[in-house]
Design an enzyme around this catalytic site. Sequence first.
Site, PDB file in Angstrom:
ATOM      1  N   GLY A   1       4.586 -32.362   8.477  1.00  0.00           N
ATOM      2  CA  GLY A   1       4.835 -31.269   7.550  1.00  0.00           C
ATOM      3  C   GLY A   1       3.550 -30.620   7.105  1.00  0.00           C
ATOM      4  O   GLY A   1       2.445 -31.112   7.380  1.00  0.00           O
TER       5      GLY A   1
ATOM      6  N   GLY B   1       3.754 -33.872   0.294  1.00  0.00           N
ATOM      7  CA  GLY B   1       4.006 -35.208  -0.235  1.00  0.00           C
ATOM      8  C   GLY B   1       4.261 -36.273   0.804  1.00  0.00           C
ATOM      9  O   GLY B   1       5.040 -37.195   0.559  1.00  0.00           O
TER      10      GLY B   1
ATOM     11  N   ASP C   1      -5.507  -6.065   4.383  1.00  0.00           N
ATOM     12  CA  ASP C   1      -4.223  -5.469   4.749  1.00  0.00           C
ATOM     13  C   ASP C   1      -4.136  -5.248   6.257  1.00  0.00           C
ATOM     14  O   ASP C   1      -3.091  -5.502   6.877  1.00  0.00           O
ATOM     15  CB  ASP C   1      -4.038  -4.132   4.011  1.00  0.00           C
ATOM     16  CG  ASP C   1      -4.073  -4.299   2.505  1.00  0.00           C
ATOM     17  OD1 ASP C   1      -3.681  -5.377   2.030  1.00  0.00           O
ATOM     18  OD2 ASP C   1      -4.494  -3.355   1.804  1.00  0.00           O
TER      19      ASP C   1
ATOM     20  N   HIS D   1       0.872   0.872  -1.686  1.00  0.00           N
ATOM     21  CA  HIS D   1       1.655  -0.285  -1.231  1.00  0.00           C
ATOM     22  C   HIS D   1       3.034  -0.299  -1.888  1.00  0.00           C
ATOM     23  O   HIS D   1       4.060  -0.504  -1.220  1.00  0.00           O
ATOM     24  CB  HIS D   1       0.921  -1.588  -1.577  1.00  0.00           C
ATOM     25  CG  HIS D   1      -0.316  -1.836  -0.773  1.00  0.00           C
ATOM     26  ND1 HIS D   1      -0.317  -1.905   0.597  1.00  0.00           N
ATOM     27  CD2 HIS D   1      -1.608  -2.044  -1.165  1.00  0.00           C
ATOM     28  CE1 HIS D   1      -1.553  -2.145   1.032  1.00  0.00           C
ATOM     29  NE2 HIS D   1      -2.351  -2.233  -0.025  1.00  0.00           N
TER      30      HIS D   1
ATOM     31  N   HIS E   1      -4.528   3.145  -4.137  1.00  0.00           N
ATOM     32  CA  HIS E   1      -4.368   2.164  -3.065  1.00  0.00           C
ATOM     33  C   HIS E   1      -3.206   1.219  -3.373  1.00  0.00           C
ATOM     34  O   HIS E   1      -2.338   0.988  -2.510  1.00  0.00           O
ATOM     35  CB  HIS E   1      -5.668   1.370  -2.899  1.00  0.00           C
ATOM     36  CG  HIS E   1      -5.631   0.360  -1.797  1.00  0.00           C
ATOM     37  ND1 HIS E   1      -6.179   0.599  -0.559  1.00  0.00           N
ATOM     38  CD2 HIS E   1      -5.109  -0.896  -1.736  1.00  0.00           C
ATOM     39  CE1 HIS E   1      -5.992  -0.454   0.215  1.00  0.00           C
ATOM     40  NE2 HIS E   1      -5.355  -1.387  -0.487  1.00  0.00           N
ATOM     41  N   GLU E   2      -3.164   0.668  -4.578  1.00  0.00           N
ATOM     42  CA  GLU E   2      -2.115  -0.290  -4.926  1.00  0.00           C
ATOM     43  C   GLU E   2      -0.761   0.391  -5.069  1.00  0.00           C
ATOM     44  O   GLU E   2       0.259  -0.153  -4.640  1.00  0.00           O
ATOM     45  CB  GLU E   2      -2.485  -1.028  -6.218  1.00  0.00           C
ATOM     46  CG  GLU E   2      -3.782  -1.811  -6.159  1.00  0.00           C
ATOM     47  CD  GLU E   2      -3.780  -2.843  -5.049  1.00  0.00           C
ATOM     48  OE1 GLU E   2      -2.687  -3.301  -4.645  1.00  0.00           O
ATOM     49  OE2 GLU E   2      -4.871  -3.195  -4.559  1.00  0.00           O
TER      50      GLU E   2
END
Length: 700
Positions: A235, A240, A534, A460, A456-457
């Site tokens: 895994g 765990g 990006d 998105h 820019h943000e």
Amino acid sequence: MDPNKNKNNRGGKDPRRRSLLIGAVLWALVLVFFFHFVAGQIEKRGTEEVPYSTFVQMVKEDRVATVELAANKYTFYLKEDMPEALVNGSEDLAEVMAEQMRKGGATRYITATIPLETQDIRPLLDEHGVEYGSVVKEESSYLMNVLMGYILPMLLMVGLLVLLMRRMGGMGGLGGVGKANAKVYMEKSTGVTFADVAGQDEAKESLEEVIDFLHHPDKYTEIGAKLPKGALLVGPPGTGKTLLAKAVAGEADVPFFSISGSDFVEMFVGVGASRVRDLFKEASKVAPCIVFIDEIDTIGKTRDNRMGGNDEREQTLNQLLAEMDGFDPTKGIILLAATNRPEVLDQALLRPGRFDRRITIDRPNLAGRLATLQVHTRRIRLAEDVDLKRVALATAGTVGADLANLVNEAALRAVRLGRKAVRQEDLLAAFELVIAGTEKKGSVLTEFEKKLVAYHEVGHAMVAYKQKNTEPVQKITIVPHTQGSLGYTLLMPEEDKTELRTKDELLARIAVSMGGRAAEEVVLNTMTNGAAQDIQDATAIARNMVAMYGMSDRFGMMALASKRSQYLDGGYGMDCAQDTAAEMDEAVRVILDQCYDQAVQILKDSRADMDKVVAYLLEKETITGAEMVAIIEGRDPATADSPLLDALRPEPKPAPEPVVQPAAEEPKPAEATPAEPVREETTDGGADAPAEPFDGEDPF
């Protein structure tokens, strides 16, 4: 029963102990003779032997300062303040000796004595004022000289070597290189049970049969069943695997041997195989028990011809395979191993009869994350407003280690703020800290940089909002964070989803990644390096679509690559020719260009809405996705609820006070009075008022 006690009872009968003692004695002899040789060379340094006639000549020329008289030699020292002018010229031996002394050469000279019947040298020494005498030495026997010069130093050397080797790992070899340094936990000393492992119900069910066999072996042997010799836990990191192995030992109440795969590997060929034999020998003495090898891929990698026949790692693996075939499964020796790279393991290690079971420990789902949070918050003092179910909903895709870190960061934040309990807002801040790091409070952006980052943000976010098959926008911020970003846009599903993605969803993700660069070009007609990550993310998705997912029109269902490490970085290796790889790059570029053109077109069509959102973002610096939607739809953003805040905020508990209290205060003359106490009591209760999280101080 401690296996180390049995080892100590063997005493000197162990041939490895005798070989170690003999080796220490030999080393001590070599060191003693070496030190005597070095001491003799140091004593001879600065000493030169000259003829007796030269000694007499130098005494007559007043060059000698002192003389040590002995039975077989005279040792004399020259004067340091010797005059520059010499009598016999530069070729005379005395002149050469004096010149050597001035240049830092020998200052101590030895000459042989003359026969006894010759003239005594003492009158000549007295005439020229030379100090002379003999060195007084204590008389000792030859046996004492040998004892003090050789035997006693050798015994001290042997003692020091043996002590040093014991400190380095015992008497099981030179420095204990052949000893298995396994950590042994007896009974319940691991301190871990299945109650401490959450979110891995399928894995625990697979291991419960192992525990039942250790408790009740008769009911399996009566029917002729054999217990699997080994179970391989695979895994991603942090799920765990080691904790689950300790829980199996804790539930079974048996000794637990824990050793890492790297502990078997040494620079000496054959040492790893010796450690494997020693480990299984000790385990058989205390059976039933559990042997756990962590990171088994260190010694269990696939064998090939490049390594040769005497490779240390290959011999260690061969010995491990032999030991797994040799021990009796009815004794109750269970071998557990963990790795996050099962694809590199040797096939002989994975065949039935060795590691019979392969247990996958994957990222927990919603119920698993909730159970994991409950385990990690058992010792954390939580406030009444904490709802772990909402936190589990917001942390999709995380592993147990991430959730433990989130809870710990929330507790640390509560202590920094002087609280006695962890609130829901602490978990919210810790969630943001895990994603993007802490805010850079000292970082100052210019107005142009702020505008650039904002567009820019928002680029998105707008591409994500205007498309189908995308995750909803939860947060937009232009506050710099320590993870290296000047801002970020957080997209997160409102419900728990699997990793299954359609082609439309993957194309939409690529377009969202291109939204930042598209906004820079559409609005400001420029490009920045802020889109580097990006572009990497978009290229990785497009390359997987072409090489592995069969989503390319050019190659169709042809697999051009194979995944190498699915539980680590998810990278892959090319399985095609170089010409095909070049054509694959062209197909990837076509997908990226199409998605970029789509993002540019969306932003051009939504330019007015984007300008409104950017203006609001520049004012607040951090807004929620719900506020962005409210601005686009023409509503007041202050009244919008955020899906992310709803996920992290506790569910509103039905309180009877707002219903009962107005009825009790109806006889009062002022009708407006009951409304104010109702609002105050709701604010003072366990949950905050709906409008409070959207103040200027709130990070979201």
